[in-house]
Design a protein around this motif. Structure first.
Motif, short mmCIF file in Angstrom:
data_model
loop_
_atom_site.label_atom_id
_atom_site.label_comp_id
_atom_site.label_asym_id
_atom_site.label_seq_id
_atom_site.Cartn_x
_atom_site.Cartn_y
_atom_site.Cartn_z
N ALA A 95 0.84 -1.21 0.00
CA ALA A 95 0.00 0.00 0.00
C ALA A 95 0.87 1.25 0.00
N ILE A 96 1.93 1.24 0.82
CA ILE A 96 2.85 2.38 0.86
C ILE A 96 3.48 2.60 -0.51
N TYR A 97 3.95 1.50 -1.08
CA TYR A 97 4.61 1.54 -2.39
C TYR A 97 3.67 2.08 -3.46
N THR A 98 2.42 1.61 -3.45
CA THR A 98 1.44 2.04 -4.46
C THR A 98 1.09 3.51 -4.30
N LEU A 99 0.84 3.94 -3.07
CA LEU A 99 0.53 5.35 -2.83
C LEU A 99 1.70 6.24 -3.25
N GLY A 100 2.91 5.77 -3.00
CA GLY A 100 4.08 6.54 -3.41
C GLY A 100 4.17 6.69 -4.91
N ARG A 101 3.83 5.65 -5.63
CA ARG A 101 3.90 5.71 -7.10
C ARG A 101 2.83 6.65 -7.68
N MET A 102 1.79 6.89 -6.91
CA MET A 102 0.73 7.79 -7.38
C MET A 102 1.14 9.26 -7.27
N GLY A 103 2.19 9.53 -6.52
CA GLY A 103 2.69 10.90 -6.40
C GLY A 103 1.76 11.83 -5.67
N SER A 104 1.71 13.07 -6.14
CA SER A 104 0.95 14.12 -5.43
C SER A 104 -0.55 13.84 -5.40
N VAL A 105 -1.04 12.97 -6.30
CA VAL A 105 -2.47 12.62 -6.28
C VAL A 105 -2.83 11.99 -4.94
N ALA A 106 -1.84 11.34 -4.32
CA ALA A 106 -2.08 10.64 -3.04
C ALA A 106 -1.68 11.49 -1.84
N LYS A 107 -1.63 12.81 -2.00
CA LYS A 107 -1.17 13.66 -0.91
C LYS A 107 -2.06 13.58 0.33
N SER A 108 -3.31 13.17 0.16
CA SER A 108 -4.19 13.02 1.32
C SER A 108 -3.71 11.91 2.25
N ALA A 109 -2.81 11.05 1.73
CA ALA A 109 -2.31 9.94 2.54
C ALA A 109 -1.06 10.30 3.34
N VAL A 110 -0.53 11.52 3.14
CA VAL A 110 0.71 11.91 3.82
C VAL A 110 0.61 11.75 5.34
N PRO A 111 -0.47 12.20 6.00
CA PRO A 111 -0.54 12.03 7.47
C PRO A 111 -0.47 10.57 7.90
N GLN A 112 -1.01 9.67 7.06
CA GLN A 112 -0.98 8.24 7.40
C GLN A 112 0.39 7.63 7.09
N LEU A 113 1.13 8.21 6.14
CA LEU A 113 2.43 7.67 5.77
C LEU A 113 3.54 8.12 6.73
N VAL A 114 3.39 9.32 7.26
CA VAL A 114 4.43 9.87 8.13
C VAL A 114 4.78 8.94 9.31
N PRO A 115 3.80 8.35 10.01
CA PRO A 115 4.16 7.46 11.12
C PRO A 115 5.05 6.29 10.72
N PHE A 116 4.97 5.87 9.45
CA PHE A 116 5.80 4.75 9.00
C PHE A 116 7.28 5.12 8.95
N LEU A 117 7.56 6.41 8.98
CA LEU A 117 8.97 6.82 8.99
C LEU A 117 9.66 6.41 10.28
N LYS A 118 8.86 6.08 11.29
CA LYS A 118 9.41 5.62 12.57
C LYS A 118 9.03 4.17 12.86
N ASP A 119 8.55 3.46 11.85
CA ASP A 119 8.13 2.07 12.02
C ASP A 119 9.32 1.20 12.42
N SER A 120 9.07 0.17 13.21
CA SER A 120 10.15 -0.71 13.65
C SER A 120 10.70 -1.54 12.50
N ASN A 121 9.92 -1.66 11.43
CA ASN A 121 10.36 -2.41 10.25
C ASN A 121 11.12 -1.48 9.31
N PRO A 122 12.44 -1.68 9.12
CA PRO A 122 13.22 -0.77 8.27
C PRO A 122 12.74 -0.74 6.82
#
Length: 320
Positions: A95-122
């Motif tokens: 899901a992260i990968y797909t949203l990223g490939r969509m680019g700015s169209v998926a900007k509404s997902a930024v708040p949900q993606l930000v927490p993954f920057l601190k995810d325990s899974n590298p």
């Protein structure tokens, strides 16, 4: 009499035309509705393929979702966001990968993606960083978290964070001090990614003044790749880096051909600002490395009128 007959027929014709027009509009409306229904069904099936956990299925689904038109792609984003909470890390990653490939169209997902920057899974942290990078300016709200990721223990995460910061734009300038610290990171790839990000961010004279003194110290690094990429980074700053020309000249004799190549490229980019280096550049026309010779020719060609004096030295290279 004919006139009266035609007058009686006219309302009938008009009614018929109106009925035909109405039917045409109804058919068109139904066709559009069917098309929209088909697209919704297609999106739903692609979302399901992302849930399979099969890499091949997930890659195919991500590619097809990326190909969707603007409106359909936007409609898919709210369906992708819930997958970020899926118990399967492979599904979350897809899901992260797909949203990223969509680019700015998926900007509404930024708040949900930000927490993954601190995810325990590298792997998820890295995927989130790359995805946010594809969103460019739309990911500005993630800058504080990205800066913190530059301190992560995992080199791949630091590289991903630097990549995103370089693409976010001016909003990422607060990251410059931490990016400078990464030039001392034990991983050479981390140092190279930091240099690339710095080159992109230090495009103003004010930012360049902060970055350049530290970069100059890296020109003496024992690792030739760090020296080479430091030169490359200075080159990205254009005319703002002209004050470093005296420090670049000695590197025209560096033991690493990559370093020498980057130096002649950067001096060429500076053009007439670097015309004082023409005598040293001419010596590189006999460099043992063909790429250095090639880029030296290009560099001399950027020196304006002053470069014309080197034509006699260039003629023998026609037989190189």
């Amino acid at each position: 009499m004919i006139k009266q007959f035609l007058c009686k027929l006219l309302p009938i014709f008009l009614l018929s035309f109106a009925q035909i027009a109405g039917m045409t509009e109804l058919v068109r409306s139904q066709a559009v509705s069917q098309q929209q229904s088909n697209q919704r069904e297609k999106i739903a099936k692609l979302i399901q393929r992302l849930k399979t956990g099969n890499n091949s299925d997930q890659d195919h689904a991500a590619t097809e979702l990326e190909k969707l038109g603007g409106a359909d792609k936007s409609a898919a984003v709210p369906q992708l966001i819930p997958l970020l909470k899926d118990p399967n890390p492979d599904v979350r990653g897809a899901a992260i990968y797909t949203l990223g490939r969509m680019g700015s169209v998926a900007k509404s997902a930024v708040p949900q993606l930000v927490p993954f920057l601190k995810d325990s899974n590298p792997a998820l942290r890295q995927a989130a960083g790359l995805g946010l990078g594809n969103m460019k300016e739309s990911a500005q709200s993630a800058v504080p978290q990205l800066i913190s990721l530059l301190k992560d223990a995992n080199p791949d995460v630091k590289i991903a964070a630097a990549y995103v910061l370089a693409r976010v734009g001016d909003a990422a300038k607060p990251a410059i001090p931490q990016l400078l610290k990464l030039f001392k990171d034990p991983d050479p790839d981390v140092r190279l990614s930091a240099g690339s990000a710095l080159g992109g961010l230090a495009q103003s004279a004010q930012s360049a003044q902060v970055v350049i003194p530290q970069l100059v110290s890296f020109l003496k690094d024992t690792d030739p790749l760090v020296r080479a990429y430091t030169v490359y980074t200075l080159g990205l700053m254009g005319g703002h880096a002209r004050s470093t020309i005296p420090q670049l000249i000695p590197l025209l004799k560096d033991s690493s051909p990559e370093v020498r190549q980057y130096v002649v490229e950067v001096l060429g980019r500076m053009g007439t600002l670097a015309k004082s280096t023409i005598p040293q550049l001419v010596l590189r026309l006999k460099d043992s490395n063909p790429l250095v010779r090639k880029y030296t020719v290009f560099a001399l060609g950027q020196m304006g009128e002053s470069g014309k004096a080197t034509i006699p030295q260039l003629i023998p290279l026609l037989k190189d």
